[in-house]
Structures are given as structure tokens and as C-alpha cells.
Design an enzyme around this catalytic site. Sequence first.
Site, PDB file in Angstrom:
ATOM      1  N   SER A 288     -29.575 -56.335 -51.760  1.00 22.12           N
ATOM      2  CA  SER A 288     -28.401 -55.599 -51.363  1.00 22.12           C
ATOM      3  C   SER A 288     -28.562 -54.157 -51.578  1.00 22.12           C
ATOM      4  O   SER A 288     -28.243 -53.462 -50.480  1.00 22.12           O
ATOM      5  CB  SER A 288     -27.131 -55.962 -52.065  1.00 22.12           C
TER       6      SER A 288
ATOM      7  N   GLU B 114     -26.943 -51.623 -62.693  1.00 21.84           N
ATOM      8  CA  GLU B 114     -27.851 -52.907 -63.116  1.00 21.84           C
ATOM      9  C   GLU B 114     -27.861 -52.789 -64.472  1.00 21.84           C
ATOM     10  O   GLU B 114     -28.213 -51.681 -65.202  1.00 21.84           O
ATOM     11  CB  GLU B 114     -29.243 -52.777 -62.425  1.00 21.84           C
TER      12      GLU B 114
ATOM     13  N   ASP C 192     -22.712 -51.428 -67.271  1.00 22.14           N
ATOM     14  CA  ASP C 192     -22.030 -52.772 -67.073  1.00 22.14           C
ATOM     15  C   ASP C 192     -21.014 -52.487 -65.783  1.00 22.14           C
ATOM     16  O   ASP C 192     -20.430 -51.418 -65.903  1.00 22.14           O
ATOM     17  CB  ASP C 192     -21.180 -53.043 -68.382  1.00 22.14           C
ATOM     18  N   ALA C 193     -21.167 -53.374 -64.931  1.00 21.38           N
ATOM     19  CA  ALA C 193     -20.226 -53.183 -63.600  1.00 21.38           C
ATOM     20  C   ALA C 193     -18.881 -53.053 -63.917  1.00 21.38           C
ATOM     21  O   ALA C 193     -18.546 -52.224 -63.347  1.00 21.38           O
ATOM     22  CB  ALA C 193     -20.513 -54.916 -63.095  1.00 21.38           C
TER      23      ALA C 193
ATOM     24  N   ASP D 220     -21.739 -58.865 -57.174  1.00 23.15           N
ATOM     25  CA  ASP D 220     -22.452 -59.885 -57.179  1.00 23.15           C
ATOM     26  C   ASP D 220     -23.204 -60.338 -58.553  1.00 23.15           C
ATOM     27  O   ASP D 220     -24.262 -60.233 -58.795  1.00 23.15           O
ATOM     28  CB  ASP D 220     -23.743 -59.256 -56.266  1.00 23.15           C
TER      29      ASP D 220
END
Length: 273
Positions: free
Chosen positions: A95, A113, A138-139, A160
Amino acid sequence: MNYRHAYHAGNFADCMKHALLVSLLGSYLHKPAPFIVLDTHAGTGRYDLEGTEAEKTGEWHSGIGRLAHEAPNSPLAPWLDLVRQAGGPRYYPGSPLLASLMLRPQDRLICCEKHPQDKRDLYRLFARTPNTTVHERDAYEALRALLPPKDIKRGLILMDPPFEEAGEFERLTQALQTIRTRFATAVVAIWYPIKHRTPVRAFQTAIADSGVRDVLTAELLMRPPHDPDQLNGSGLLVVRPPYGFAENATRLLDRLKTVLAAHDATVSTLVPE
Ligand SMILES: C[S@@+](CC[C@H](N)C(=O)[O-])C[C@H]1O[C@@H](n2cnc3c(N)ncnc32)[C@H](O)[C@@H]1O
């Protein structure tokens, strides 16, 4: 963190997610105003499908491996052109690389990531790419730290996660609230696995009850979703889909259903505007 996307790159779920992502990004190119892409679970950006990990599962053979002879007028062509541009099908673009290939000088890409090795690979891939930043973070923390973006009003957030830890659907539902308060105009695309219908229904009900408006789901099922231990299908939940996206998503999924010999493909409104 055991999940490594290299084992799954180019599988049917990636084909669906990436073809839809390219369609979403394409809608930003009609206007010169800049846009930002936040890829919260970015992976390494590019995957060698002849590498040990991809060959071990062979998942790509029933995904991108079936799309080698797609005609230039296929609805999948805009995505497949980018796959070739990135060195595919052998070097399959994830992506962040697809997004990067579509960016114009005025646009920006932010990648997060959490896996240190994957982050290093991604950082190396984009070392000389302008307007692109790579974070090892961390997302969910990144949403609070990085939103709203400075000086850019249009944006796409792709989430995702690997769904390897319990509670991912709940974290995603909560994340949508964070986005709503910090960057209310963003288009949000959330990938989710379809193993059995029950957790997917619970997730969709939670989203519908959360007050978020204008939500669509696109789903591709390879088999009926009866075996909870198998990835039987996958979905993309899109908040504030751009004009014309539902029609294009239907064309993309219909084509994937045919070429990948899938069981079913649907695009539905979960919450109206
Ligand atoms: C499904 S893969 C991403 C694939 C990528 N979006 C693509 O389409 O090419 C999920 C990635 O999220 C990373 N990850 C897992 N938990 C994370 C978290 N909490 N925050 C950020 N990244 C995470 C994993 O290391 C993995 O590389």
C-alpha cells in the site's frame, strides 16, 4: 508481533485492497489541492514473490499470479500498471508504495510500521522519496499524535492491521472516533478479514451505532464464511467514499470475482450520508 506480510503479499485480499486503494487515491488527483495519505500499518512497501516467505505459503499464486494477462481496458488496469511500474509482479508493491507512486509534488505520505525490521526496510525504500516520512510507531498512538495534518485539508487514512491480537475490531471502532474528532473530513479505509460472519457483523453494527455517517463496505468472498480458522474473504470499510467510488468498486470486485474464481463480491451501504 509475529505477523509478517511477506508471507501473504499478493494474495486475493491484497489484490482487493490494493485495487480499491488505487481507485480511492485516483479521486484525489482531479483537483490540484494537496492531499495527505496516512498508512497506519504500512508493512515493508515491496515484496519479493520469489522470496522464501512468499514461496512458503504460495498465496500469491491464487491472487496476483492470476492477473498476468489482464487486458489494458480492464477496470483493474490502473492498479496493475502501478504494479508493473514498481517491478511487479515479482516485486509486488504494498500500500505505501502504491500511494507513493500516485503522489504529486504537493502531496504527502506518512507511514507507520511497528515491526522494527519492516520499518527499516520501508525506511530504506523511501530514503530518497520526497514528501514521504516513515515512523516506527503504534498505529493507534499515531492517530492521536499526527492528526490533524498541518496545512492539508484533504486526506486518506488506510488502516490495515494484522488482526493477530484480540480486540482489533474494537480498537478500529475507537480509532474512527479519534479520526472523527481530529480530522473529520478524511476518507478512512479499514481492511478486515472475513473468516466467520459473526465478528464481522458485530464490527459493522458497532460502526453503525457509533454515529459515523456515510459508510460503505466492499467485500470479496473466496468461499462461504463458515470456517473461523480460514481467511474466507476480506472487506474494506470506507468512510466518506469519494463520488463514484461505489460504482468503480463494484466494477473492480466483479472483475476480481471472475478472474480469481471467487464465491461472491458485494459493495453495500452500511450507513447512509
Ligand atoms: C497487513 S500488514 C500491512 C500491509 C500493507 N498495508 C500493504 O497493504 O502493503 C500489517 C502491518 O502492520 C504492522 N503492525 C502490526 N501492529 C501494528 C501497530 N499496532 N501499529 C503499526 N503497525 C503495526 C505489522 O508489522 C505489519 O507489517
